[in-house]
Design a protein around this motif. Structure first.
Motif, PDB file in Angstrom:
ATOM      1  N   LEU A 101       0.563  -0.898  -0.318  1.00  0.00           N
ATOM      2  CA  LEU A 101      -0.066   0.373  -0.172  1.00  0.00           C
ATOM      3  C   LEU A 101       0.960   1.209   0.173  1.00  0.00           C
ATOM      4  CD1 LEU A 101      -2.814   1.411   0.297  1.00  0.00           C
ATOM      5  CD2 LEU A 101      -2.517   0.993   2.354  1.00  0.00           C
ATOM      6  N   ARG A 102       2.271   1.289   0.698  1.00  0.00           N
ATOM      7  CA  ARG A 102       2.820   2.112   0.358  1.00  0.00           C
ATOM      8  C   ARG A 102       3.012   2.665  -0.460  1.00  0.00           C
ATOM      9  NH1 ARG A 102       7.369   2.809   0.053  1.00  0.00           N
ATOM     10  NH2 ARG A 102       7.880   0.313   0.439  1.00  0.00           N
ATOM     11  N   GLN A 103       4.131   1.543  -0.997  1.00  0.00           N
ATOM     12  CA  GLN A 103       4.308   1.092  -2.396  1.00  0.00           C
ATOM     13  C   GLN A 103       3.771   2.287  -3.215  1.00  0.00           C
ATOM     14  OE1 GLN A 103       5.610  -2.024  -4.420  1.00  0.00           O
ATOM     15  NE2 GLN A 103       7.996  -1.652  -4.395  1.00  0.00           N
ATOM     16  N   ALA A 104       2.498   1.652  -3.558  1.00  0.00           N
ATOM     17  CA  ALA A 104       1.314   1.804  -5.067  1.00  0.00           C
ATOM     18  C   ALA A 104       1.066   3.553  -4.093  1.00  0.00           C
ATOM     19  CB  ALA A 104       0.254   1.228  -4.365  1.00  0.00           C
ATOM     20  N   ARG A 105       1.046   4.011  -2.881  1.00  0.00           N
ATOM     21  CA  ARG A 105       0.527   5.273  -2.491  1.00  0.00           C
ATOM     22  C   ARG A 105       2.274   6.589  -2.988  1.00  0.00           C
ATOM     23  NH1 ARG A 105       1.167   8.666   1.459  1.00  0.00           N
ATOM     24  NH2 ARG A 105       2.296   7.441   3.166  1.00  0.00           N
ATOM     25  N   TYR A 106       2.637   6.209  -2.813  1.00  0.00           N
ATOM     26  CA  TYR A 106       4.261   6.867  -3.670  1.00  0.00           C
ATOM     27  C   TYR A 106       4.048   7.199  -4.366  1.00  0.00           C
ATOM     28  CZ  TYR A 106       6.607   6.453   1.443  1.00  0.00           C
ATOM     29  OH  TYR A 106       6.244   6.623   2.607  1.00  0.00           O
ATOM     30  N   LEU A 107       4.096   5.351  -5.492  1.00  0.00           N
ATOM     31  CA  LEU A 107       3.965   5.956  -6.994  1.00  0.00           C
ATOM     32  C   LEU A 107       3.255   5.945  -7.404  1.00  0.00           C
ATOM     33  CD1 LEU A 107       5.049   2.245  -8.051  1.00  0.00           C
ATOM     34  CD2 LEU A 107       5.970   4.227  -7.927  1.00  0.00           C
ATOM     35  N   ALA A 108       1.729   6.845  -7.296  1.00  0.00           N
ATOM     36  CA  ALA A 108       0.386   7.230  -7.634  1.00  0.00           C
ATOM     37  C   ALA A 108       0.504   8.913  -6.667  1.00  0.00           C
ATOM     38  CB  ALA A 108      -0.316   7.065  -6.491  1.00  0.00           C
ATOM     39  N   GLU A 109       1.420   9.058  -6.099  1.00  0.00           N
ATOM     40  CA  GLU A 109       2.005  10.412  -5.791  1.00  0.00           C
ATOM     41  C   GLU A 109       0.501  10.647  -4.958  1.00  0.00           C
ATOM     42  OE1 GLU A 109       4.588  13.565  -7.528  1.00  0.00           O
ATOM     43  OE2 GLU A 109       4.634  12.424  -8.910  1.00  0.00           O
ATOM     44  N   LYS A 110       0.183  10.285  -3.252  1.00  0.00           N
ATOM     45  CA  LYS A 110      -1.204   9.945  -2.814  1.00  0.00           C
ATOM     46  C   LYS A 110      -0.688  10.605  -1.501  1.00  0.00           C
ATOM     47  CE  LYS A 110      -4.308   9.634  -6.784  1.00  0.00           C
ATOM     48  NZ  LYS A 110      -5.170  10.987  -6.861  1.00  0.00           N
ATOM     49  N   THR A 111      -1.320  11.681  -0.905  1.00  0.00           N
ATOM     50  CA  THR A 111      -0.932  11.723   0.338  1.00  0.00           C
ATOM     51  C   THR A 111      -2.033  10.160   1.415  1.00  0.00           C
ATOM     52  OG1 THR A 111      -2.855  13.098   0.931  1.00  0.00           O
ATOM     53  CG2 THR A 111      -0.460  14.082   0.531  1.00  0.00           C
ATOM     54  N   LYS A 112      -2.195  10.042   2.333  1.00  0.00           N
ATOM     55  CA  LYS A 112      -2.957   9.584   3.705  1.00  0.00           C
ATOM     56  C   LYS A 112      -4.703  10.248   2.887  1.00  0.00           C
ATOM     57  CE  LYS A 112       1.039   7.050   6.369  1.00  0.00           C
ATOM     58  NZ  LYS A 112       1.687   7.181   7.323  1.00  0.00           N
TER      59      LYS A 112
ATOM     60  N   ALA B  90      10.277   4.211  -4.780  1.00  0.00           N
ATOM     61  CA  ALA B  90       9.105   3.081  -5.015  1.00  0.00           C
ATOM     62  C   ALA B  90      10.015   2.074  -6.523  1.00  0.00           C
ATOM     63  CB  ALA B  90       8.063   4.039  -4.953  1.00  0.00           C
ATOM     64  N   CYS B  91       9.884   3.129  -7.662  1.00  0.00           N
ATOM     65  CA  CYS B  91      10.097   3.099  -7.974  1.00  0.00           C
ATOM     66  C   CYS B  91      11.456   1.859  -8.695  1.00  0.00           C
ATOM     67  CB  CYS B  91      10.540   4.785  -9.344  1.00  0.00           C
ATOM     68  SG  CYS B  91       9.223   5.213 -10.342  1.00  0.00           S
ATOM     69  N   THR B  92      12.605   1.847  -7.883  1.00  0.00           N
ATOM     70  CA  THR B  92      13.443   0.864  -7.810  1.00  0.00           C
ATOM     71  C   THR B  92      13.656   0.022  -7.684  1.00  0.00           C
ATOM     72  OG1 THR B  92      14.625   3.302  -7.554  1.00  0.00           O
ATOM     73  CG2 THR B  92      15.627   1.418  -6.904  1.00  0.00           C
ATOM     74  N   GLU B  93      12.279  -0.339  -6.276  1.00  0.00           N
ATOM     75  CA  GLU B  93      11.721  -1.019  -5.660  1.00  0.00           C
ATOM     76  C   GLU B  93      10.999  -2.123  -6.930  1.00  0.00           C
ATOM     77  OE1 GLU B  93      10.561   0.572  -1.111  1.00  0.00           O
ATOM     78  OE2 GLU B  93       9.414   0.116  -2.164  1.00  0.00           O
TER      79      GLU B  93
ATOM     80  N   ARG C 191      18.620  17.931  -2.158  1.00  0.00           N
ATOM     81  CA  ARG C 191      17.462  19.654  -1.417  1.00  0.00           C
ATOM     82  C   ARG C 191      16.602  19.647  -1.760  1.00  0.00           C
ATOM     83  NH1 ARG C 191      23.481  23.050   1.060  1.00  0.00           N
ATOM     84  NH2 ARG C 191      23.220  21.516   2.752  1.00  0.00           N
ATOM     85  N   SER C 192      16.575  20.203  -3.715  1.00  0.00           N
ATOM     86  CA  SER C 192      15.194  20.449  -4.450  1.00  0.00           C
ATOM     87  C   SER C 192      14.414  19.345  -4.522  1.00  0.00           C
ATOM     88  CB  SER C 192      16.296  21.415  -5.417  1.00  0.00           C
ATOM     89  OG  SER C 192      16.937  19.574  -6.434  1.00  0.00           O
ATOM     90  N   THR C 193      14.730  18.426  -4.091  1.00  0.00           N
ATOM     91  CA  THR C 193      13.736  17.014  -4.851  1.00  0.00           C
ATOM     92  C   THR C 193      12.599  17.101  -3.495  1.00  0.00           C
ATOM     93  OG1 THR C 193      15.218  16.054  -5.661  1.00  0.00           O
ATOM     94  CG2 THR C 193      12.937  14.474  -5.140  1.00  0.00           C
ATOM     95  N   PRO C 194      11.538  17.220  -3.443  1.00  0.00           N
ATOM     96  CA  PRO C 194      10.144  17.670  -2.619  1.00  0.00           C
ATOM     97  C   PRO C 194      10.149  15.747  -2.046  1.00  0.00           C
ATOM     98  CG  PRO C 194       9.357  18.143  -4.556  1.00  0.00           C
ATOM     99  CD  PRO C 194      10.904  17.696  -4.822  1.00  0.00           C
ATOM    100  N   ALA C 195       9.258  15.602  -0.774  1.00  0.00           N
ATOM    101  CA  ALA C 195       9.979  13.900  -0.333  1.00  0.00           C
ATOM    102  C   ALA C 195       9.059  13.312  -1.302  1.00  0.00           C
ATOM    103  CB  ALA C 195       9.483  14.487   1.315  1.00  0.00           C
ATOM    104  N   ALA C 196       7.922  13.822  -1.243  1.00  0.00           N
ATOM    105  CA  ALA C 196       6.830  13.300  -2.703  1.00  0.00           C
ATOM    106  C   ALA C 196       7.945  12.709  -3.424  1.00  0.00           C
ATOM    107  CB  ALA C 196       5.888  13.863  -2.332  1.00  0.00           C
ATOM    108  N   LEU C 197       8.375  13.527  -3.961  1.00  0.00           N
ATOM    109  CA  LEU C 197       9.277  13.243  -5.357  1.00  0.00           C
ATOM    110  C   LEU C 197      10.048  11.994  -5.065  1.00  0.00           C
ATOM    111  CD1 LEU C 197       8.669  13.257  -8.545  1.00  0.00           C
ATOM    112  CD2 LEU C 197       9.910  15.690  -8.365  1.00  0.00           C
ATOM    113  N   ARG C 198      11.348  11.972  -3.789  1.00  0.00           N
ATOM    114  CA  ARG C 198      11.808  11.459  -3.068  1.00  0.00           C
ATOM    115  C   ARG C 198      10.836   9.550  -3.236  1.00  0.00           C
ATOM    116  NH1 ARG C 198      14.240  15.483  -0.121  1.00  0.00           N
ATOM    117  NH2 ARG C 198      13.262  13.682   1.248  1.00  0.00           N
ATOM    118  N   ALA C 199      10.434  10.134  -2.562  1.00  0.00           N
ATOM    119  CA  ALA C 199       9.879   8.638  -2.473  1.00  0.00           C
ATOM    120  C   ALA C 199       8.887   7.704  -3.879  1.00  0.00           C
ATOM    121  CB  ALA C 199       8.162   8.534  -1.314  1.00  0.00           C
TER     122      ALA C 199
END
Length: 379
Positions: A21-32, A107-110, A95-103
């Motif tokens: 669920l966490r992985q799919a949420r990160y890929l879709a860039e969705k918040t809880k 997730a893509c790498t996983e 530093r310029s990469t938002p946390a959601a984009l890093r996540a």
């Protein structure tokens, strides 16, 4: 307590994998909160699902699947899974990469690793041949803090002499996974490129904006290779590590003992362009190299960039796309699938095994169909 099908809640938790669920949420860039609104529950409930404290009911799982564009069984346990943290990857622009984009990138790498793992059960991939690397760890050894020495050592180890015409394919032949994920242009400006050595196979992720310039693309690949070889203790965005990776890339692509005799005694941009084509590097890289080895002075170095920018504005020295250089386009995973396909594996089978959409699988394999889609409209 039971769900609507009469299954005990504990049994449902045993079949639900919260990491998916966490992985799919990160890929879709969705918040809880967004998932909570879409499923009709509280954000706290979504947090409990991801923490594994509770499992969503089957009807909620269907809503989650629709929101995140995955099959319902994507969330089920039973498949090999590896979890990466943001601190396990080198991000050049942390530093310029938002946390959601890093996540999302992690997730893509996983998923890339999971695809690699599945294919490797059916196809013998090249063994990882990276000095100091062993099962998700890197030990720089004698070359810690010496990026130029590490680049020379790798050239000897890989038996590279002179220009490296197909750097990405060379990396793949030595067991590294290089992938090219189509993040949007706005995203790649913030992600740049990234890599990790914290997996059974090192992974380098390149992004589309680099592919618009084959020389920049090659230098980025060499830069990430430097991180894999030198930096086991990752400090993402650390200026020293970034400088060391740049020095590694410069020495790998243009070893000083070979390039210095070829550099012009007096700066000549057109001569540098011809030399750059021979070595697969940009004019900018050779200007930097000339200044680094002392063949041009600081004032000449500055004037060279000013002149180059002026000529670029006039349409001279244009960038070339990586598409004209097949040896620089990642192909290992796609070729591995082709081998497996000859033994009967289909895209449909592979997507079903990984519990992902076929379109997502094609993206991970580097097989996006960029052709315009024909749509028939009936009056």
């Amino acid at each position: 307590m039971t769900d609507r099908r009469g299954l005990p809640d504990a049994a449902l938790r045993g079949t639900f994998n919260p990491d998916r669920l966490r992985q799919a949420r990160y890929l879709a860039e969705k918040t809880k909160r967004e998932l909570a609104q879409g499923t009709g529950v509280s954000p706290a409930a979504v947090g409990q699902w991801e923490a594994g404290i509770a499992a969503p009911r089957p009807d909620y799982m269907q809503r989650l699947a629709d929101l995140l564009d995955v099959p319902v069984d994507f969330f089920l346990a039973g498949r090999r899974y590896v979890r990466l943290d943001v601190g396990d990857a080198h991000f050049r622009s942390l530093r310029s990469t938002p946390a959601a984009l890093r996540a999302k990138a992690i997730a893509c790498t996983e998923q890339v690793w999971e695809l690699t793992h599945y294919l490797e059960q059916r196809v013998q991939l090249p063994l990882v041949d990276l000095p100091g690397f062993s099962g998700g760890e890197v030990h720089p050894g004698d070359y810690a803090g010496d990026p130029s020495g590490a680049a020379r050592a790798l050239r000897r180890h890989w038996q590279l002499d002179g220009p490296i015409p197909h750097l990405v394919n060379v990396m793949e032949r030595h067991g590294l996974i290089v992938t090219y994920l189509p993040f949007s242009q706005a995203e790649t400006k913030k992600i740049d490129a990234f890599s990790t050595s914290h997996l059974p196979r090192p992974i380098v992720v390149l992004t589309p904006d680099r592919s618009m310039d084959v020389y920049r693309h090659r230098f980025t690949a060499a830069h990430e290779l430097g991180h894999l070889l030198l930096h086991n203790n990752i400090a993402p965005g650390d200026p020293l590590q970034e400088k060391e990776a740049d020095r590694f890339a410069a020495e790998l692509l243009t070893p000083s003992r070979l390039i210095v005799p070829e550099l012009p005694k007096r700066l000549d941009l057109h001569q540098l362009e011809r030399l750059g084509r021979s070595w697969g590097v940009s004019v900018e890289s050779l200007i930097y190299r000339s200044h680094e080895v002392g063949t041009i002075s600081e004032p000449t170095y500055r004037r060279a960039f000013q002149r180059l920018n002026q000529l670029r504005n006039l349409g001279l020295f244009p960038a070339e796309s990586v598409n004209a250089y097949p040896g620089e386009i990642p192909s290992l995973l796609s070729k591995a699938f082709d081998v497996a396909a000859r033994e009967g594996l289909t895209l449909t089978d592979l997507a079903a095994a990984l519990k992902i959409r076929k379109t997502r699988l094609q993206t991970l394999l580097g097989r996006n169909d960029d052709r315009p889609q024909l749509r028939l409209v009936v009056d």
